[in-house]
Design a protein around this motif. Sequence first.
Motif, PDB file in Angstrom:
ATOM      1  N   ILE A  40      -0.493  -5.376  -8.950  1.00  0.00           N
ATOM      2  CA  ILE A  40       0.431  -5.027  -7.862  1.00  0.00           C
ATOM      3  C   ILE A  40       0.603  -3.522  -7.743  1.00  0.00           C
ATOM      4  O   ILE A  40       1.387  -3.035  -6.932  1.00  0.00           O
ATOM      5  N   ASP A  41      -0.099  -2.765  -8.580  1.00  0.00           N
ATOM      6  CA  ASP A  41      -0.061  -1.291  -8.497  1.00  0.00           C
ATOM      7  C   ASP A  41       1.367  -0.746  -8.583  1.00  0.00           C
ATOM      8  O   ASP A  41       1.769   0.099  -7.765  1.00  0.00           O
ATOM      9  N   GLN A  42       2.118  -1.246  -9.528  1.00  0.00           N
ATOM     10  CA  GLN A  42       3.493  -0.787  -9.721  1.00  0.00           C
ATOM     11  C   GLN A  42       3.665  -0.284 -11.145  1.00  0.00           C
ATOM     12  O   GLN A  42       3.086  -0.832 -12.076  1.00  0.00           O
ATOM     13  N   ARG A  94       8.096  -6.665   0.027  1.00  0.00           N
ATOM     14  CA  ARG A  94       9.194  -6.754  -0.935  1.00  0.00           C
ATOM     15  C   ARG A  94       9.527  -5.360  -1.487  1.00  0.00           C
ATOM     16  O   ARG A  94      10.665  -5.077  -1.824  1.00  0.00           O
ATOM     17  N   ALA A  95       8.518  -4.530  -1.615  1.00  0.00           N
ATOM     18  CA  ALA A  95       8.723  -3.190  -2.173  1.00  0.00           C
ATOM     19  C   ALA A  95       9.311  -2.227  -1.148  1.00  0.00           C
ATOM     20  O   ALA A  95       9.863  -1.194  -1.515  1.00  0.00           O
ATOM     21  N   ASN A  96       9.207  -2.575   0.105  1.00  0.00           N
ATOM     22  CA  ASN A  96       9.606  -1.636   1.170  1.00  0.00           C
ATOM     23  C   ASN A  96      10.549  -2.298   2.169  1.00  0.00           C
ATOM     24  O   ASN A  96      10.282  -2.334   3.368  1.00  0.00           O
ATOM     25  N   ALA A 150       9.163   0.479  -4.231  1.00  0.00           N
ATOM     26  CA  ALA A 150       8.642  -0.039  -5.503  1.00  0.00           C
ATOM     27  C   ALA A 150       9.227  -1.422  -5.720  1.00  0.00           C
ATOM     28  O   ALA A 150      10.230  -1.788  -5.100  1.00  0.00           O
ATOM     29  N   ILE A 151       8.584  -2.175  -6.598  1.00  0.00           N
ATOM     30  CA  ILE A 151       9.106  -3.514  -6.889  1.00  0.00           C
ATOM     31  C   ILE A 151       8.731  -3.909  -8.310  1.00  0.00           C
ATOM     32  O   ILE A 151       7.579  -3.793  -8.729  1.00  0.00           O
ATOM     33  N   HIS A 165      16.348  -2.918  -6.209  1.00  0.00           N
ATOM     34  CA  HIS A 165      16.115  -2.491  -4.830  1.00  0.00           C
ATOM     35  C   HIS A 165      17.432  -2.268  -4.092  1.00  0.00           C
ATOM     36  O   HIS A 165      17.452  -1.676  -3.026  1.00  0.00           O
ATOM     37  N   LEU A 166      18.547  -2.753  -4.663  1.00  0.00           N
ATOM     38  CA  LEU A 166      19.860  -2.491  -4.067  1.00  0.00           C
ATOM     39  C   LEU A 166      20.385  -1.101  -4.436  1.00  0.00           C
ATOM     40  O   LEU A 166      21.323  -0.601  -3.801  1.00  0.00           O
TER      41      LEU A 166
END
Lengths: 302, 302
Positions: free
Chosen positions: A133-135, A267-269, A282-283, B193-194
């Motif tokens: 997921i490149d995170q 989900r990351a954005n 990011a996620i 993310h919050l």
Amino acid sequence: MIGLVTGLMLLQAAGAMSSGDVRAAAEADADAWRTPDPENLVIMEFGGEQVLIELAPHFAPQTVENIRELTRSGYFDQTSIVRVQNNYVVQWGAEEEDVQDGTTGAAPNRGTARDRVPGELDRARADEDFTSIDQRDTYAPTVGFSHGFAAAQDGNEQWLAHCYGAVGVGRGDDVDGTDGSSLYVVTGHAPRHLDRNVAVVGRVLDGMDAFHDLPAGSGELGFYTAGETKLPLDDVRLASELPEAERPHVEVMRTDTALFRDWVDTRANRTRDGWFVRSAGAIDLCNIPVPVRFPDRDEGAN
Amino acid sequence: MIGLVTGLMLLQAAGAMSSGDVRAAAEADADAWRTPDPENLVIMEFGGEQVLIELAPHFAPQTVENIRELTRSGYFDQTSIVRVQNNYVVQWGAEEEDVQDGTTGAAPNRGTARDRVPGELDRARADEDFTSIDQRDTYAPTVGFSHGFAAAQDGNEQWLAHCYGAVGVGRGDDVDGTDGSSLYVVTGHAPRHLDRNVAVVGRVLDGMDAFHDLPAGSGELGFYTAGETKLPLDDVRLASELPEAERPHVEVMRTDTALFRDWVDTRANRTRDGWFVRSAGAIDLCNIPVPVRFPDRDEGAN
């Protein structure tokens, strides 16, 4: 599917795609989903609730085979929920003292299940089986998904991650002394320090709320004590034991598609629903639910 | 304290220190603890349970002041638990439709509380107020603790992190339309993310189990629907409103000491209790509980 993915990429380039958009696109795309092998699907019932677990034989083949045999033989039907620790795990199956002593093999209804299985904590790295997921991740150099499960890898090995809903194998101090008769599910913040210390053997696809409904145990680490009533497991079986028409019709979003990568990106954005004022950009691996749907029921859960 | 820390460092160099060792050293060291300001300590009772919340005025001064005024005026005593979403949040105070409409200011028992407070999502970076834990994080360049709260910072700003137990302020789409009348606590995997999308105003020091005992709401996002009974808050007040002898005697481990850094190190390198076979060598910000103790009660919780 190529046309669809191209369309989504254009939407994304225009900054217009949301998680809802991806989910809607997925609903219309049969290739975005897979049906779990009924040999890997455990149906567990307790307290009037039903839980579905998908087993992960690619990562823990011997333990999964033992769990299948214990299930078919009725082992779990004679056991209970033995531990509820809030924000950590719910555990069921063998009693804790038997897990510690390694004496679970003496219990009845085990069929041909082995008493001891080697601890399957990780496996050789398999890039072709891994969607990064490149995170950035606190615990591992690379994180992503493999066969639908949250996973991590380093230069040599690959393992399943202790995310919410992950199912692992209880063990005592002997890492090779497990047999799959004691299982737990992660019910809170991901205890990733358990990765590669315990074999993760699957994940809950549906029914997590049933675990949240259970009262916490009052003993150390949330184990129920002698004075507490343990909720028995009423019925545990493999979907493959049922006639085809009676099996749960469940589908899981594939994690090896361009559509799934779009899902992760959105989900990351998250900014588009009007509420978010700042996208994280990011996620966390464990904040990415892999969608599950029930074509016979409704629009799906999870 | 210098002598103690030196001793611990020697133990660590020898690879002999565990979390238990650090905790034991802390128990013997009064300087390792702080007593929260009674103006920052909220005592909340519902369903026969008591929850203690420490407010974070360094990060959300205007919102915290409003929450204090709402508390003193009896606003929260007339409200209920309005939302329970497993593995996410429990929310209380203002009804959801009023939060969305920004009409909570019309409720009685608000004293001099303001109807609207600017969204305090972050503050200017303050290195002198920040203890980095030197861990890789998915969401922020630097993570650590500030004034006892899990926090993060980038080059310019600093903010509190949505870890398990963090208390934030419910809001509608208007980021400056909150007044602190709607509060939630994180009850599962950290929804980071919050961060910087909602003001985090404190954290639960004690009583998280009380939130886990609540049944999930059946509405969207876990809100209770018209047919469901909302559990009322029986009593919410500041410790400073009580005579000194009746205030909870709670102490929180300081996060700006060498001892706390040892605590983080041992959490990141758990191998010594005989069960772990592989140390993670890392620790997620939200997997570091800041210990709390109750000198009048027992050995402490959390």
